[in-house]
Design a protein around this motif. Structure first.
Motif, PDB file in Angstrom:
ATOM      1  N   ALA A 112       0.672  -1.370   0.048  1.00  0.00           N
ATOM      2  CA  ALA A 112      -0.283   0.261   0.360  1.00  0.00           C
ATOM      3  C   ALA A 112       0.974   1.531  -0.247  1.00  0.00           C
ATOM      4  N   MET A 113       1.479   0.809   1.020  1.00  0.00           N
ATOM      5  CA  MET A 113       2.602   2.498   0.515  1.00  0.00           C
ATOM      6  C   MET A 113       3.282   2.546  -0.329  1.00  0.00           C
ATOM      7  N   ALA A 114       3.908   1.193  -1.271  1.00  0.00           N
ATOM      8  CA  ALA A 114       4.478   1.430  -2.706  1.00  0.00           C
ATOM      9  C   ALA A 114       3.401   2.161  -3.299  1.00  0.00           C
ATOM     10  N   ALA A 115       2.688   2.208  -3.425  1.00  0.00           N
ATOM     11  CA  ALA A 115       1.419   1.862  -4.639  1.00  0.00           C
ATOM     12  C   ALA A 115       1.289   3.374  -4.294  1.00  0.00           C
ATOM     13  N   LYS A 116       1.449   4.038  -3.234  1.00  0.00           N
ATOM     14  CA  LYS A 116       1.091   5.637  -2.710  1.00  0.00           C
ATOM     15  C   LYS A 116       2.276   6.326  -3.445  1.00  0.00           C
ATOM     16  N   TRP A 117       3.618   5.556  -3.600  1.00  0.00           N
ATOM     17  CA  TRP A 117       4.502   6.385  -3.736  1.00  0.00           C
ATOM     18  C   TRP A 117       4.565   6.263  -5.436  1.00  0.00           C
ATOM     19  N   LYS A 118       3.943   5.020  -6.425  1.00  0.00           N
ATOM     20  CA  LYS A 118       3.485   5.430  -8.232  1.00  0.00           C
ATOM     21  C   LYS A 118       3.229   6.582  -7.766  1.00  0.00           C
ATOM     22  N   GLN A 119       1.964   7.264  -6.726  1.00  0.00           N
ATOM     23  CA  GLN A 119       0.735   8.108  -7.009  1.00  0.00           C
ATOM     24  C   GLN A 119       1.359   9.602  -7.090  1.00  0.00           C
ATOM     25  N   GLY A 120       2.383   9.394  -6.833  1.00  0.00           N
ATOM     26  CA  GLY A 120       3.896  10.426  -6.124  1.00  0.00           C
ATOM     27  C   GLY A 120       3.452  11.276  -4.225  1.00  0.00           C
ATOM     28  N   ASP A 121       2.638  10.233  -3.374  1.00  0.00           N
ATOM     29  CA  ASP A 121       2.206  10.370  -2.498  1.00  0.00           C
ATOM     30  C   ASP A 121       3.546   9.988  -1.703  1.00  0.00           C
ATOM     31  N   TYR A 122       4.612  10.532  -0.802  1.00  0.00           N
ATOM     32  CA  TYR A 122       5.992   9.986  -0.060  1.00  0.00           C
ATOM     33  C   TYR A 122       5.234  10.120   1.414  1.00  0.00           C
ATOM     34  N   SER A 123       3.739  11.101   2.011  1.00  0.00           N
ATOM     35  CA  SER A 123       3.758  10.935   2.838  1.00  0.00           C
ATOM     36  C   SER A 123       4.229   9.576   3.972  1.00  0.00           C
ATOM     37  N   GLU A 124       3.622   8.782   3.600  1.00  0.00           N
ATOM     38  CA  GLU A 124       3.800   7.462   4.550  1.00  0.00           C
ATOM     39  C   GLU A 124       5.259   6.688   4.232  1.00  0.00           C
ATOM     40  N   TYR A 125       6.180   6.735   4.504  1.00  0.00           N
ATOM     41  CA  TYR A 125       7.564   6.252   3.989  1.00  0.00           C
ATOM     42  C   TYR A 125       8.390   4.894   4.658  1.00  0.00           C
ATOM     43  N   LEU A 126       6.793   4.638   5.776  1.00  0.00           N
ATOM     44  CA  LEU A 126       7.230   3.600   6.781  1.00  0.00           C
ATOM     45  C   LEU A 126       6.268   2.815   7.049  1.00  0.00           C
ATOM     46  N   PRO A 127       6.282   1.763   6.777  1.00  0.00           N
ATOM     47  CA  PRO A 127       5.036   0.670   6.428  1.00  0.00           C
ATOM     48  C   PRO A 127       4.099   1.236   7.485  1.00  0.00           C
ATOM     49  N   ASN A 128       3.286   0.665   7.754  1.00  0.00           N
ATOM     50  CA  ASN A 128       1.706   0.713   8.945  1.00  0.00           C
ATOM     51  C   ASN A 128       1.703  -0.313  10.186  1.00  0.00           C
ATOM     52  N   ALA A 129       2.297  -1.673   9.802  1.00  0.00           N
ATOM     53  CA  ALA A 129       2.601  -2.723  10.513  1.00  0.00           C
ATOM     54  C   ALA A 129       4.322  -3.261  10.605  1.00  0.00           C
ATOM     55  N   ASP A 130       4.379  -2.859  11.984  1.00  0.00           N
ATOM     56  CA  ASP A 130       6.218  -3.987  10.934  1.00  0.00           C
ATOM     57  C   ASP A 130       6.162  -4.753  11.235  1.00  0.00           C
ATOM     58  N   TYR A 131       7.762  -5.550  10.847  1.00  0.00           N
ATOM     59  CA  TYR A 131       8.036  -6.052  10.180  1.00  0.00           C
ATOM     60  C   TYR A 131       7.949  -7.023  12.179  1.00  0.00           C
ATOM     61  N   PRO A 132       7.313  -8.644  12.284  1.00  0.00           N
ATOM     62  CA  PRO A 132       7.127  -9.119  13.329  1.00  0.00           C
ATOM     63  C   PRO A 132       8.755  -9.949  13.741  1.00  0.00           C
ATOM     64  N   ALA A 133       9.167  -9.793  14.966  1.00  0.00           N
ATOM     65  CA  ALA A 133      11.053  -9.968  14.800  1.00  0.00           C
ATOM     66  C   ALA A 133      10.793 -11.571  15.055  1.00  0.00           C
ATOM     67  N   GLU A 134       9.498 -12.171  15.547  1.00  0.00           N
ATOM     68  CA  GLU A 134       9.565 -13.206  15.955  1.00  0.00           C
ATOM     69  C   GLU A 134       9.287 -13.856  14.782  1.00  0.00           C
ATOM     70  N   LEU A 135       9.168 -13.709  13.651  1.00  0.00           N
ATOM     71  CA  LEU A 135       8.872 -15.042  12.640  1.00  0.00           C
ATOM     72  C   LEU A 135      10.425 -15.246  11.932  1.00  0.00           C
ATOM     73  N   SER A 136      11.660 -14.499  12.314  1.00  0.00           N
ATOM     74  CA  SER A 136      12.605 -15.145  12.785  1.00  0.00           C
ATOM     75  C   SER A 136      13.020 -16.046  12.860  1.00  0.00           C
ATOM     76  N   ALA A 137      13.021 -15.909  14.355  1.00  0.00           N
ATOM     77  CA  ALA A 137      13.181 -16.896  15.274  1.00  0.00           C
ATOM     78  C   ALA A 137      12.697 -18.550  14.833  1.00  0.00           C
ATOM     79  N   TYR A 138      10.793 -17.994  14.938  1.00  0.00           N
ATOM     80  CA  TYR A 138       9.919 -19.451  14.527  1.00  0.00           C
ATOM     81  C   TYR A 138      10.393 -20.039  13.445  1.00  0.00           C
ATOM     82  N   ALA A 139      11.241 -19.518  12.253  1.00  0.00           N
ATOM     83  CA  ALA A 139      11.532 -19.753  11.134  1.00  0.00           C
ATOM     84  C   ALA A 139      12.689 -20.828  11.343  1.00  0.00           C
ATOM     85  N   ALA A 140      13.561 -20.185  12.183  1.00  0.00           N
ATOM     86  CA  ALA A 140      14.953 -20.683  12.569  1.00  0.00           C
ATOM     87  C   ALA A 140      14.112 -21.823  13.198  1.00  0.00           C
TER      88      ALA A 140
END
Length: 196
Positions: free
Chosen positions: A144-172
Motif C-alpha cells: 500500500a505504501m509503495a502504491a502511494k509512492w507511484k502516485q507521488g505521495d511520499y507522506s508515508e515512508y514506513l509501513p503501518n505494520a512492523d516486521y514481526p521480529a519473532e518470525l525469524s526465530a520461529y522460522a529458524a
C-alpha cells in the motif's frame, strides 16, 4: 488296546504337525504386514518432513534471514534507524530507502507472503502462528505504501505494520527441529541428540 492307544496319540501328533506350519505362516504374514505398516508410516512421516522443509520452512527461514541481513545492511549504510525519525526526512534518505524497498524488500516480502499462502497446509502447529499473520499484514502495508509512492505521495515512508521480529526465530527454530527429525528418521542421528 495297545493299537487304539497308539492311534489316539498319532492323530493329535499329525494334526499338530499340520498346524505348526500354518501357525508359522500366519505369524510370518502378521509380522510382514506389521513391518510394512511401520515402513509406510515411516515413509509418510519422512515425506511430510521433507515437504515441510523443502516447500515451507526452508525457504521461509532463508527469506527471513536474507530480509533481515538486507535491512541491517541498509540501516548500517544509512547510519542507523534514527535517519527515519528526522522530520522532515531527508530527500536522499527517502530516495535510498525507496530503491531498497522497491527492489529488495517488496520482492522478498511478496515471495514470503506467497510461500505462506500457498503452503499453509504444511504449518506444524494446529493454530496458525501469529507471527505469520503479522508478517502478511506487514507485507500488505508495504504494498500500500509503495502504491502511494507511484502516485507521488511520499507522506508515508514506513509501513503501518512492523516486521514481526519473532518470525525469524520461529522460522529458524522450526527449520532446525524439522531438520533434526529428518536426520533421525534417516538414521544419521541417534534419538537422544537434541537440535541446537
Amino acid at each position: 488296546m495297545d493299537m487304539d492307544l497308539q492311534n489316539l496319540l498319532v492323530i493329535p501328533l499329525q494334526t499338530g504337525a499340520l498346524l505348526i506350519p500354518v501357525i508359522v505362516a500366519l505369524l510370518g504374514y502378521w509380522f510382514t504386514k506389521r513391518n510394512q505398516l511401520e515402513l509406510t508410516r515411516w515413509r509418510e512421516r519422512l515425506d511430510l518432513i521433507n515437504s515441510r522443509l523443502n516447500d515451507f520452512y526452508g525457504p521461509l527461514y532463508v527469506q527471513s534471514e536474507v530480509g533481515y541481513m538486507a535491512y541491517k545492511t541498509l540501516i548500517d549504510k544509512m547510519g542507523g534507524e534514527q535517519v527515519f525519525r528526522q522530520v522532515p526526512i531527508e530527500v536522499a534518505v527517502l530516495e535510498e530507502w525507496r530503491v531498497w524497498v522497491e527492489t529488495i524488500f517488496l520482492p522478498l516480502n511478496q515471495a514470503s507472503e506467497d510461500l505462506i499462502m500457498r503452503n499453509a497446509h504444511l504449518i506444524r502447529e494446529e493454530e496458525f502462528p501469529s507471527s505469520l499473520l503479522l508478517f502478511i499484514m506487514h507485507a500488505t502495508s508495504y504494498r500500500a505504501m509503495a502504491a502511494k509512492w507511484k502516485q507521488g505521495d511520499y507522506s508515508e515512508y514506513l509501513p503501518n505494520a512492523d516486521y514481526p521480529a519473532e518470525l525469524s526465530a520461529y522460522a529458524a527454530q522450526s527449520y532446525r527441529e524439522l531438520k533434526h527429525e529428518q536426520l533421525q528418521l534417516i538414521g544419521k542421528l541417534k534419538p537422544k541428540q537434541a537440535p541446537q
